[in-house]
Scaffold this motif. Structure first.
Motif, short mmCIF file in Angstrom:
data_model
loop_
_atom_site.label_atom_id
_atom_site.label_comp_id
_atom_site.label_asym_id
_atom_site.label_seq_id
_atom_site.Cartn_x
_atom_site.Cartn_y
_atom_site.Cartn_z
N HIS A 20 0.85 -1.20 0.00
CA HIS A 20 0.00 0.00 0.00
C HIS A 20 0.88 1.25 0.00
CE1 HIS A 20 -3.13 2.78 1.41
NE2 HIS A 20 -2.44 3.01 2.51
N LEU A 21 1.88 1.26 0.87
CA LEU A 21 2.82 2.38 0.94
C LEU A 21 3.56 2.56 -0.38
CD1 LEU A 21 4.55 4.51 2.47
CD2 LEU A 21 5.96 2.61 3.27
N ALA A 22 4.03 1.47 -0.97
CA ALA A 22 4.77 1.56 -2.23
C ALA A 22 3.89 2.11 -3.35
CB ALA A 22 5.33 0.18 -2.61
N ALA A 23 2.66 1.62 -3.45
CA ALA A 23 1.76 2.09 -4.50
C ALA A 23 1.46 3.57 -4.32
CB ALA A 23 0.47 1.27 -4.50
N ASN A 24 1.20 3.98 -3.08
CA ASN A 24 0.85 5.39 -2.84
C ASN A 24 2.06 6.30 -3.01
OD1 ASN A 24 -1.85 4.87 -2.53
ND2 ASN A 24 -1.66 4.50 -0.34
N THR A 25 3.24 5.80 -2.72
CA THR A 25 4.45 6.58 -2.97
C THR A 25 4.64 6.77 -4.47
OG1 THR A 25 5.47 5.79 -0.93
CG2 THR A 25 6.96 6.65 -2.63
N ALA A 26 4.43 5.70 -5.23
CA ALA A 26 4.53 5.80 -6.69
C ALA A 26 3.49 6.78 -7.23
CB ALA A 26 4.37 4.43 -7.33
N LEU A 55 -2.92 5.14 -7.66
CA LEU A 55 -3.56 5.46 -6.39
C LEU A 55 -4.73 4.52 -6.12
CD1 LEU A 55 -3.52 7.56 -4.03
CD2 LEU A 55 -5.26 8.80 -5.34
N SER A 56 -5.45 4.14 -7.15
CA SER A 56 -6.56 3.20 -7.00
C SER A 56 -6.06 1.85 -6.50
CB SER A 56 -7.30 3.03 -8.32
OG SER A 56 -7.91 4.24 -8.70
N ALA A 57 -4.93 1.39 -7.03
CA ALA A 57 -4.35 0.13 -6.55
C ALA A 57 -3.94 0.28 -5.09
CB ALA A 57 -3.16 -0.26 -7.42
N GLY A 58 -3.31 1.39 -4.76
CA GLY A 58 -2.91 1.63 -3.37
C GLY A 58 -4.12 1.71 -2.45
N THR A 111 -1.31 19.24 -20.90
CA THR A 111 -1.78 17.93 -21.38
C THR A 111 -0.92 16.83 -20.77
OG1 THR A 111 -2.61 18.89 -23.44
CG2 THR A 111 -2.21 16.50 -23.41
N ALA A 112 0.39 17.03 -20.76
CA ALA A 112 1.27 16.04 -20.14
C ALA A 112 0.96 15.92 -18.64
CB ALA A 112 2.74 16.41 -20.34
N GLY A 113 0.68 17.05 -18.00
CA GLY A 113 0.32 17.02 -16.59
C GLY A 113 -0.93 16.22 -16.34
N ALA A 114 -1.91 16.36 -17.23
CA ALA A 114 -3.16 15.60 -17.09
C ALA A 114 -2.90 14.10 -17.30
CB ALA A 114 -4.20 16.11 -18.08
N VAL A 115 -2.00 13.77 -18.21
CA VAL A 115 -1.65 12.35 -18.42
C VAL A 115 -0.98 11.79 -17.17
CG1 VAL A 115 -0.18 10.79 -19.75
CG2 VAL A 115 -1.55 12.52 -20.93
N TRP A 116 -0.02 12.52 -16.62
CA TRP A 116 0.64 12.07 -15.39
C TRP A 116 -0.37 11.90 -14.26
CZ3 TRP A 116 5.24 9.97 -14.98
CH2 TRP A 116 6.22 10.25 -15.93
#
Length: 179
Positions: free
Chosen positions: A112-118, A149-152, A136-141
């Motif tokens: 959970h920590l690793a996913a949320n850090t990523a 974040l959903s996985a975390g 646009t790049a910001g929106a992609v990121w």
């Protein structure tokens, strides 16, 4: 394999036991006999604080995506920044809880920590792009950040609800518990 099986499998990732145990031990040493421990872990509230704090970065980042969808660049950038500002206190509260987890819970907690850090790193990349005018790049990121974040969040939900981390931690025994 369905999502429930994937989340259950996270409990068996023994490869993270060393780092997870070391992190838990460090947290316990740092917070031992400290008033900060109860504050961060929610003794004053009767339940963990971390789940309350996660609503700010998640809400900010979801709202940023909504503003991105309607072309409102500046509010989206500001919300990405707000979410990033909320990460440190949210993470600190989560780490305070981490020190009290069982081995199976620590495995899920570390993932959970690793996913949320990523995810936070992806949102930081989003913010940098947006500051440089690359909206646009910001929106992609940000979109990639929301996926991670959903996985975390799924791992955090599994930790709390399926594994019961932090449940009834400060609850006073009832008369039926004592019988």
């Amino acid at each position: 394999m369905n999502l429930r099986k994937i989340l259950r499998a996270a409990e068996s990732v023994k490869a993270v036991d060393g780092p997870a145990g070391a992190l838990a031990g460090t947290v316990r040493r740092v917070l031992r006999d400290s008033k900060l421990d109860g504050l961060l872990r929610g003794s004053w509230l009767g339940h963990p604080v971390h789940p309350l704090l996660v609503t700010l970065p998640i809400g900010a980042w979801l709202s940023a995506a909504a503003f991105d969808a309607v072309g409102r660049r500046e509010p989206a950038r500001q919300l990405v920044a707000l979410g990033l500002a909320a990460v440190p206190p949210t993470a600190v509260a989560g780490l305070a809880d981490f020190g009290e987890l069982t081995a199976d819970q620590r495995r899920v907690g570390l993932l959970h920590l690793a996913a949320n850090t990523a995810a936070s790193g992806l949102f930081a990349g989003s913010y940098v792009c947006r500051r440089q005018g690359h909206h646009t790049a910001g929106a992609v990121w940000s979109t990639l950040g929301l996926l991670v974040l959903s996985a975390g969040g799924a791992l955090g939900g599994h930790l709390s609800y399926a594994q019961g981390a932090g449940v009834h931690r400060w609850e006073a025994p009832t008369s039926t518990d004592q019988a």
